[in-house]
Design a protein around this motif. Structure first.
Motif, PDB file in Angstrom:
ATOM      1  N   THR A 228       0.847  -1.197   0.000  1.00 26.32           N
ATOM      2  CA  THR A 228       0.000   0.000   0.000  1.00 26.32           C
ATOM      3  C   THR A 228       0.881   1.245   0.000  1.00 26.32           C
ATOM      4  OG1 THR A 228      -0.099   0.070   2.432  1.00 26.32           O
ATOM      5  CG2 THR A 228      -1.799  -1.205   1.281  1.00 26.32           C
TER       6      THR A 228
ATOM      7  N   THR B 246       1.688   5.195  -1.944  1.00 20.45           N
ATOM      8  CA  THR B 246       1.498   6.116  -3.060  1.00 20.45           C
ATOM      9  C   THR B 246       2.610   5.930  -4.081  1.00 20.45           C
ATOM     10  OG1 THR B 246       0.499   7.735  -1.565  1.00 20.45           O
ATOM     11  CG2 THR B 246       1.192   8.526  -3.719  1.00 20.45           C
TER      12      THR B 246
ATOM     13  N   ARG C  16      -0.575   8.601  -7.080  1.00 18.58           N
ATOM     14  CA  ARG C  16      -1.829   7.849  -7.022  1.00 18.58           C
ATOM     15  C   ARG C  16      -1.734   6.845  -5.874  1.00 18.58           C
ATOM     16  NH1 ARG C  16      -0.896   7.711 -12.774  1.00 18.58           N
ATOM     17  NH2 ARG C  16      -2.532   8.821 -13.936  1.00 18.58           N
TER      18      ARG C  16
ATOM     19  N   LEU D 162      -2.174   3.333  -3.928  1.00 19.06           N
ATOM     20  CA  LEU D 162      -2.188   1.948  -4.400  1.00 19.06           C
ATOM     21  C   LEU D 162      -2.502   1.005  -3.254  1.00 19.06           C
ATOM     22  CD1 LEU D 162       0.674   0.182  -3.637  1.00 19.06           C
ATOM     23  CD2 LEU D 162       1.614   1.956  -5.079  1.00 19.06           C
TER      24      LEU D 162
ATOM     25  N   LEU E 271      -2.448  -3.137  -3.390  1.00 17.08           N
ATOM     26  CA  LEU E 271      -2.250  -4.322  -4.210  1.00 17.08           C
ATOM     27  C   LEU E 271      -1.848  -5.509  -3.341  1.00 17.08           C
ATOM     28  CD1 LEU E 271      -0.213  -2.707  -7.134  1.00 17.08           C
ATOM     29  CD2 LEU E 271      -2.633  -3.294  -7.152  1.00 17.08           C
TER      30      LEU E 271
ATOM     31  N   TRP F 188      -4.877   0.780  -8.284  1.00 13.29           N
ATOM     32  CA  TRP F 188      -3.900   1.876  -8.335  1.00 13.29           C
ATOM     33  C   TRP F 188      -4.652   3.092  -8.850  1.00 13.29           C
ATOM     34  CZ3 TRP F 188       0.120   2.882 -12.652  1.00 13.29           C
ATOM     35  CH2 TRP F 188       0.933   3.965 -12.295  1.00 13.29           C
TER      36      TRP F 188
ATOM     37  N   VAL G 215      -6.001  -3.122 -11.097  1.00 14.22           N
ATOM     38  CA  VAL G 215      -4.755  -3.673 -11.626  1.00 14.22           C
ATOM     39  C   VAL G 215      -4.842  -5.189 -11.586  1.00 14.22           C
ATOM     40  CG1 VAL G 215      -2.281  -3.942 -11.225  1.00 14.22           C
ATOM     41  CG2 VAL G 215      -3.344  -1.705 -10.946  1.00 14.22           C
TER      42      VAL G 215
ATOM     43  N   TRP H  72      -4.367  -2.452 -16.479  1.00 15.65           N
ATOM     44  CA  TRP H  72      -4.660  -1.350 -15.562  1.00 15.65           C
ATOM     45  C   TRP H  72      -5.730  -0.481 -16.227  1.00 15.65           C
ATOM     46  CZ3 TRP H  72      -2.347   4.009 -15.562  1.00 15.65           C
ATOM     47  CH2 TRP H  72      -2.817   4.767 -14.479  1.00 15.65           C
TER      48      TRP H  72
ATOM     49  N   LEU I  55       4.887  -1.127 -11.809  1.00 12.02           N
ATOM     50  CA  LEU I  55       4.242   0.177 -11.987  1.00 12.02           C
ATOM     51  C   LEU I  55       5.179   1.142 -12.703  1.00 12.02           C
ATOM     52  CD1 LEU I  55       2.339   0.727  -8.615  1.00 12.02           C
ATOM     53  CD2 LEU I  55       1.544  -0.343 -10.725  1.00 12.02           C
TER      54      LEU I  55
END
Length: 388
Positions: A254, A256, A260, A262, A264, A279, A284, A297, A352
């Motif tokens: 988790t 940024t 943004r 995130l 995941l 995200w 994602v 994404w 990413l």
């Protein structure tokens, strides 16, 4: 959960036999001291084969019994470490594999007083064997600390297929032989006793030695070398040069990235690694298998197939998308990015940073475009174009 604990979770399962695989005629005859462990009963079988050994008169094999690719088995032995304490130990064997959909390799683990904290470990995850390969000798090399109690070693296979080994040797070697320890670059953390208030030393923050790579972004235990690099603070938090923070909680990542938020999860352990979550405001979904790589994404999608004939390092898989002779997209995955226990934060940040748009590699056939006309040609074209 840090890197050492994630490895320990897998290896604790390896250390306790589940059930010896059965052959149609009853229990297979295994060499004395060797046994089978597996992620679930009746997934794998081990035995002795006298047909086409690499070295000597016979070999031992490990073979999948189930078409399910999500699982692992190992043909292994365990012995006391007292004769090897303070020494460097090399475990080597000749291996061949057939139709391995997943991966296979040698592995060795050095265990100390706390079974949850292995002292040294390597499973060839960055140089694993896949598909079908002929005879070749492989090795893993570990230092055995003075507090070591047990050494475990053997053949491991994830997914389906069959692997053989023979010519097994354990040799004490000198310092000129490099260790292959996956834990060597991690700081040792005391499992008992009080801690002071001094700030811990950062983990490999400036190290330029990668343990894995996704596309052009490599990573190690303390750094993700993206365009805007991330480094790991002493408290375990990953911080970019823009002060964006990423946190790892077990399989959850988790924080940024790219301004943004995130959230995941990284699910691994078998022949497939999956990264799923959100995200920004878009979902994602990333899937890695030995044959395919899919990255989604929002509305962006990259679907690539593995090129098994690509001239890449043995620790890498190359995934591509073609349009005729042209390579329209390419991503290389290397080292720990292909392992059954990849480091979640580094893997997420590397993907990413690569992005979800196609990346045409340098040297690919150019995409044909309309010819560029000179000024005189343009004026002639306008003069000949009928007017309404």
């Amino acid at each position: 959960m840090d890197f050492r604990k994630r490895l320990a979770a897998l290896l604790l399962a390896l250390a306790a036999p589940v059930a010896a695989a059965q052959s149609p005629g009853g229990a297979p005859k295994l060499p004395v001291g060797w046994y089978v462990t597996e992620s679930a009963p009746k997934r794998y079988e081990a035995g002795v084969d006298t047909a086409s050994p690499c070295e000597g008169s016979r070999s031992a094999y490990l073979r999948s019994l189930s078409p399910d690719e999500a699982g692992y088995g190992t043909f292994m032995q365990a012995f006391g470490a007292q004769d090897y304490r303070g020494k460097r130990l090399r475990f080597s064997a000749a291996m061949r594999v057939k139709d391995v959909n997943g991966w296979a390799g040698l592995w060795m683990r050095v265990e100390g007083p706390d079974p949850k904290q292995p002292l040294a470990f390597d499973n060839m995850q960055s140089r694993a064997l896949v598909g079908s390969r002929g005879c070749k000798r492989y090795e893993v090399v570990l230092d055995v600390p003075k507090e070591a109690t047990t050494i475990m070693a053997g053949l491991i296979m994830s997914g389906t297929g069959q692997a053989w080994l023979d010519g097994v040797r354990f040799d004490v070697v000198d310092a000129s032989v490099a260790v292959t320890d996956l834990l060597a670059s991690r700081p040792l953390v005391a499992s008992t006793g009080p801690s002071g208030l001094d700030e811990a030393t950062a983990v490999s923050k400036n190290s330029q030695v990668p343990i894995g790579r996704v596309g052009d972004v490599w990573f190690n235990n303390g750094r993700v070398a993206a365009d805007k690099p991330y480094t790991q603070r002493a408290d375990g938090v990953w911080v970019s040069i823009l002060s964006e923070e990423v946190y790892e909680h077990g399989i959850e990542v988790t924080g940024t990235f790219g301004q943004r938020p995130l959230e995941l999860k990284v699910r691994a352990g078998g022949a497939r690694t999956i990264i799923e979550g959100v995200w920004g405001s878009d979902p994602v979904a990333i899937s890695i298998t030995p044959g395919e790589l899919t990255m989604k994404w929002g509305r962006l999608t990259r679907e690539l197939k593995r090129d098994r004939s690509a001239p890449v390092d043995s620790s890498c898989n190359r995934y591509e998308r073609h349009d005729g002779p042209r390579v329209m997209d390419r991503v290389d995955l290397c080292g720990a990015a292909l392992g059954t226990r990849p480091p979640p934060a580094q893997l997420v940040l590397s993907f990413l940073a690569n992005g979800f748009r196609a990346s045409v590699p340098p040297g690919s056939f150019p995409i044909p475009r309309p010819p560029v006309l000179s000024r005189e040609a343009l004026e002639t074209q306008r003069a000949l174009t009928p007017k309404d």
